[in-house]
Structures are given as C-alpha cells and as structure tokens.
Design a protein around this motif. Structure first.
Motif, PDB file in Angstrom:
ATOM      1  N   ARG A  15       0.846  -1.145  -0.059  1.00 34.71           N
ATOM      2  CA  ARG A  15       0.086  -0.004  -0.024  1.00 34.71           C
ATOM      3  C   ARG A  15       1.013   1.138   0.035  1.00 34.71           C
ATOM      4  O   ARG A  15       0.660   2.160  -0.931  1.00 34.71           O
ATOM      5  CB  ARG A  15      -1.091   0.016   1.112  1.00 34.71           C
ATOM      6  N   LEU A  16       1.913   1.183   0.860  1.00 35.30           N
ATOM      7  CA  LEU A  16       2.712   2.390   0.964  1.00 35.30           C
ATOM      8  C   LEU A  16       3.524   2.839  -0.405  1.00 35.30           C
ATOM      9  O   LEU A  16       3.665   3.948  -0.837  1.00 35.30           O
ATOM     10  CB  LEU A  16       3.605   2.102   1.996  1.00 35.30           C
ATOM     11  N   ALA A  17       4.037   1.714  -0.832  1.00 33.61           N
ATOM     12  CA  ALA A  17       4.862   1.858  -2.142  1.00 33.61           C
ATOM     13  C   ALA A  17       3.963   2.310  -3.060  1.00 33.61           C
ATOM     14  O   ALA A  17       4.122   3.544  -4.033  1.00 33.61           O
ATOM     15  CB  ALA A  17       5.262   0.495  -2.692  1.00 33.61           C
ATOM     16  N   HIS A  18       2.518   2.281  -3.152  1.00 38.13           N
ATOM     17  CA  HIS A  18       1.637   2.478  -4.299  1.00 38.13           C
ATOM     18  C   HIS A  18       1.469   4.184  -3.968  1.00 38.13           C
ATOM     19  O   HIS A  18       1.315   4.960  -4.964  1.00 38.13           O
ATOM     20  CB  HIS A  18       0.206   1.757  -4.288  1.00 38.13           C
ATOM     21  N   VAL A  19       1.269   4.429  -2.700  1.00 37.08           N
ATOM     22  CA  VAL A  19       1.248   5.899  -2.396  1.00 37.08           C
ATOM     23  C   VAL A  19       1.948   6.978  -2.846  1.00 37.08           C
ATOM     24  O   VAL A  19       2.028   7.565  -3.359  1.00 37.08           O
ATOM     25  CB  VAL A  19       0.575   5.755  -0.846  1.00 37.08           C
ATOM     26  N   LEU A  97     -10.922   1.804 -10.613  1.00 34.77           N
ATOM     27  CA  LEU A  97     -10.872   1.955  -9.079  1.00 34.77           C
ATOM     28  C   LEU A  97     -10.555   3.239  -8.739  1.00 34.77           C
ATOM     29  O   LEU A  97      -9.294   3.982  -9.293  1.00 34.77           O
ATOM     30  CB  LEU A  97     -10.222   0.807  -8.451  1.00 34.77           C
ATOM     31  N   GLU A  98     -11.016   3.818  -7.640  1.00 35.82           N
ATOM     32  CA  GLU A  98     -10.305   5.112  -6.967  1.00 35.82           C
ATOM     33  C   GLU A  98      -9.018   4.638  -6.254  1.00 35.82           C
ATOM     34  O   GLU A  98      -8.877   3.367  -5.710  1.00 35.82           O
ATOM     35  CB  GLU A  98     -11.402   5.750  -5.826  1.00 35.82           C
ATOM     36  N   PRO A  99      -8.258   5.753  -5.916  1.00 34.47           N
ATOM     37  CA  PRO A  99      -6.767   5.001  -5.284  1.00 34.47           C
ATOM     38  C   PRO A  99      -6.886   4.533  -4.208  1.00 34.47           C
ATOM     39  O   PRO A  99      -6.177   3.556  -3.818  1.00 34.47           O
ATOM     40  CB  PRO A  99      -6.194   6.665  -5.097  1.00 34.47           C
ATOM     41  N   VAL A 102      -7.776   0.838  -4.859  1.00 34.95           N
ATOM     42  CA  VAL A 102      -6.418   0.169  -5.270  1.00 34.95           C
ATOM     43  C   VAL A 102      -5.563  -0.180  -4.249  1.00 34.95           C
ATOM     44  O   VAL A 102      -5.036  -1.236  -4.096  1.00 34.95           O
ATOM     45  CB  VAL A 102      -5.722   1.253  -6.456  1.00 34.95           C
ATOM     46  N   ASN A 103      -5.380   0.988  -3.119  1.00 37.27           N
ATOM     47  CA  ASN A 103      -4.417   0.606  -2.236  1.00 37.27           C
ATOM     48  C   ASN A 103      -5.012  -0.435  -1.343  1.00 37.27           C
ATOM     49  O   ASN A 103      -4.373  -1.298  -0.745  1.00 37.27           O
ATOM     50  CB  ASN A 103      -4.466   1.845  -1.183  1.00 37.27           C
ATOM     51  N   ALA A 104      -6.338  -0.578  -1.323  1.00 39.88           N
ATOM     52  CA  ALA A 104      -6.919  -1.762  -0.157  1.00 39.88           C
ATOM     53  C   ALA A 104      -6.635  -2.854  -1.044  1.00 39.88           C
ATOM     54  O   ALA A 104      -6.342  -3.987  -0.289  1.00 39.88           O
ATOM     55  CB  ALA A 104      -8.508  -1.506  -0.180  1.00 39.88           C
ATOM     56  N   VAL A 105      -6.843  -3.207  -2.171  1.00 44.13           N
ATOM     57  CA  VAL A 105      -6.741  -4.395  -3.052  1.00 44.13           C
ATOM     58  C   VAL A 105      -5.092  -4.871  -3.076  1.00 44.13           C
ATOM     59  O   VAL A 105      -5.023  -5.986  -2.719  1.00 44.13           O
ATOM     60  CB  VAL A 105      -6.887  -4.096  -4.416  1.00 44.13           C
ATOM     61  N   LEU A 106      -4.201  -3.857  -2.990  1.00 41.62           N
ATOM     62  CA  LEU A 106      -2.936  -4.098  -2.923  1.00 41.62           C
ATOM     63  C   LEU A 106      -2.500  -4.426  -1.597  1.00 41.62           C
ATOM     64  O   LEU A 106      -1.652  -5.347  -1.299  1.00 41.62           O
ATOM     65  CB  LEU A 106      -2.067  -2.662  -3.218  1.00 41.62           C
ATOM     66  N   ALA A 107      -3.065  -3.743  -0.496  1.00 37.98           N
ATOM     67  CA  ALA A 107      -2.804  -4.303   0.876  1.00 37.98           C
ATOM     68  C   ALA A 107      -3.164  -5.783   1.196  1.00 37.98           C
ATOM     69  O   ALA A 107      -2.284  -6.651   1.663  1.00 37.98           O
ATOM     70  CB  ALA A 107      -3.421  -3.360   1.890  1.00 37.98           C
ATOM     71  N   VAL A 108      -4.521  -6.259   0.763  1.00 38.76           N
ATOM     72  CA  VAL A 108      -5.063  -7.559   0.679  1.00 38.76           C
ATOM     73  C   VAL A 108      -4.092  -8.520  -0.008  1.00 38.76           C
ATOM     74  O   VAL A 108      -3.798  -9.635   0.507  1.00 38.76           O
ATOM     75  CB  VAL A 108      -6.395  -7.644   0.365  1.00 38.76           C
TER      76      VAL A 108
END
Length: 128
Positions: A15-19, A97-99, A102-108
């Motif tokens: 998630r952090l990498a994406h942000v 998808l909103e950011p 996307v963050n939630a999907v990547l974290a999961v």
C-alpha cells in the motif's frame, strides 16, 4: 506474533509503495507500467523477508534453510505484485477504481502473498 507482523508489514508495504509512487509521479500508461514493476519488486523482496523470517535479523548461518531464496517462488511473488497492480490500474483496465480502492486491493494482496510466504517458510523448516 513476529510472523504475523511480517505478513501485515508486507501488506502495508504494498500500500505504501503505491501511495508514494503516485505522489512522486503523475499518472500515465508508462508510469502505471513502471508502478506495476515497482510493486512486483516490493512483493518479491517482501516474500524473501517473510519466508526467511527471523533469520533475516539474526546472525547468518550456513544452513540450507538460513536464507529462503528460491528463484521460482520469488518470481511468482514478483509476478503476483506486477499482475495485481496491472489488473486494477486505470491505464490498463476499465474498472476505474479510486486510489483508496487500489490501495486496499494491494494491501490485501500483500497480506495474501505474506501468508503464502509464511507457508513456504514453514514448509522449508518442516522436518523431513
């Protein structure tokens, strides 16, 4: 508890990498493709860290199990990170998808890969 913290850390790192990536760069097809590659790298490094677990933070030993570096498994983790981001990235898919989504999907996805990495570690350490 340490194992669980490693697994959750992989999810948070994805998630952090994406942000951080999208705060540094404007979105475009090339940036999304490079972002997918960067997230693949995060998943690959995360897999090695979780699969190696406590041995990453302890003195190195020469055991076959002291460092879980299996190229196919690391490549699989990299591919999951790359494909997960590419499959939900607006430049490549119509999902829009909103950011935060996307963050939630990547974290999961990071937590799922972390759980798999933990299973790899336990399998490598199981008595044969």
């Amino acid at each position: 508890m340490f194992d669980l913290s490693l697994v959750l850390t992989l999810g948070a790192a994805a998630r952090l990498a994406h942000v951080l990536w999208y705060r540094a760069f404007a979105t475009s097809v090339a940036v999304d493709l490079a972002g997918s590659a960067a997230l693949g790298a995060v998943f690959g490094v995360g897999h090695v860290l979780v699969a190696s677990g406590d041995r990453v933070f302890s003195p190195a030993r020469s055991d076959v199990d002291s460092w879980v570096w299996r190229p196919r498994r690391v490549a699989a983790a990299v591919a999951v990170g790359f494909l997960l981001h590419a499959s939900i990235s607006p430049a490549f898919t119509p999902f829009g998808l909103e950011p935060t989504g996307v963050n939630a999907v990547l974290a999961v996805g990071g937590v799922a890969v972390g759980c798999w990495s933990l299973a790899v570690r336990r399998g490598a350490r199981a008595p044969t």
